[in-house]
Design a protein around this motif. Sequence first.
Motif, PDB file in Angstrom:
ATOM      1  N   LEU A  99      65.433 -77.324  23.056  1.00  0.00           N
ATOM      2  CA  LEU A  99      63.875 -78.448  22.677  1.00  0.00           C
ATOM      3  C   LEU A  99      65.022 -80.129  23.877  1.00  0.00           C
ATOM      4  O   LEU A  99      64.849 -80.568  24.730  1.00  0.00           O
ATOM      5  N   HIS A 135      53.774 -77.095  23.216  1.00  0.00           N
ATOM      6  CA  HIS A 135      54.867 -77.431  22.812  1.00  0.00           C
ATOM      7  C   HIS A 135      55.014 -79.186  24.567  1.00  0.00           C
ATOM      8  O   HIS A 135      56.430 -79.485  23.805  1.00  0.00           O
ATOM      9  N   VAL A 139      56.797 -81.699  23.408  1.00  0.00           N
ATOM     10  CA  VAL A 139      58.146 -82.310  24.254  1.00  0.00           C
ATOM     11  C   VAL A 139      57.794 -83.568  25.079  1.00  0.00           C
ATOM     12  O   VAL A 139      58.887 -84.478  25.226  1.00  0.00           O
TER      13      VAL A 139
END
Length: 265
Positions: A99, A135, A139
Amino acid sequence: MTVSPSSPSSPSQPPSLLAVFAHPDDESLVAGGVLAQHAAAGARTAVVTATWAPDSHRAAELADALRILGAGKPRMPGYADARVPESAPGRARFCDAPLDEAVARLVRHLREVRPDVVVTHDAYGGLSGHPDHVHTHRVTLLAVQAAGLEHRYPDAGEPWQPGALYLATHPHSGVAELGGLMTRVGKSALSVPDEWVSATVDVRPWLEQKWSAILAHRSEVARERPLPGILSRLSAEARRRILATEYYTRLEVAPTRRGLERLTA
């Protein structure tokens, strides 16, 4: 209606815009009208696409679409699509990458482009709920906050805080026709309550550009289940109804009040 930040660069200057999406074609499908609108008004626009390798066929299609929309050259970190590992041979799937690494890469783009406004997927990941879309949402939220902090990712450039973050979405009232088409091919159709929509943008003046940009994603148009392929089999009038309006939920990303002595809603 132009998507606007809290504090544009100047009163007469349209806000610059950076779109962050998961796959080549997402930018054209859900924000192609707004990208073309801002470019036509003289604003700086750019797009970061999280997945597919920069030397892939879909990267070439993306370059054609961005040229049509006036959004510069592709910016591609080069991660693999969650469902197409061969999209970036030898690279991690975006949803599996560390991440902190993914956030740092996006922070670099934010500090290079220095946009007033950032656009990305909503928390559902759009209608389809694709894991790469979800995702990308995560992010982007982290990167937009981190980009303004001088001690986070100091090697990624000078800090920059965008004025607003908009999530591309669909309200319950605006998804019926498109949702039916998607469920017919086994896809979900996720939407949000109408009151969550902050900006309803009529993009009919830029609809020809938007549709041309979608068609630039030739490999997806040729397939049956992806949305470009579904749209290509519709009548021009049906496409106009589906593509003529774009919906966004605005999130505040910069501090807006000082002097509070307790938390307020």
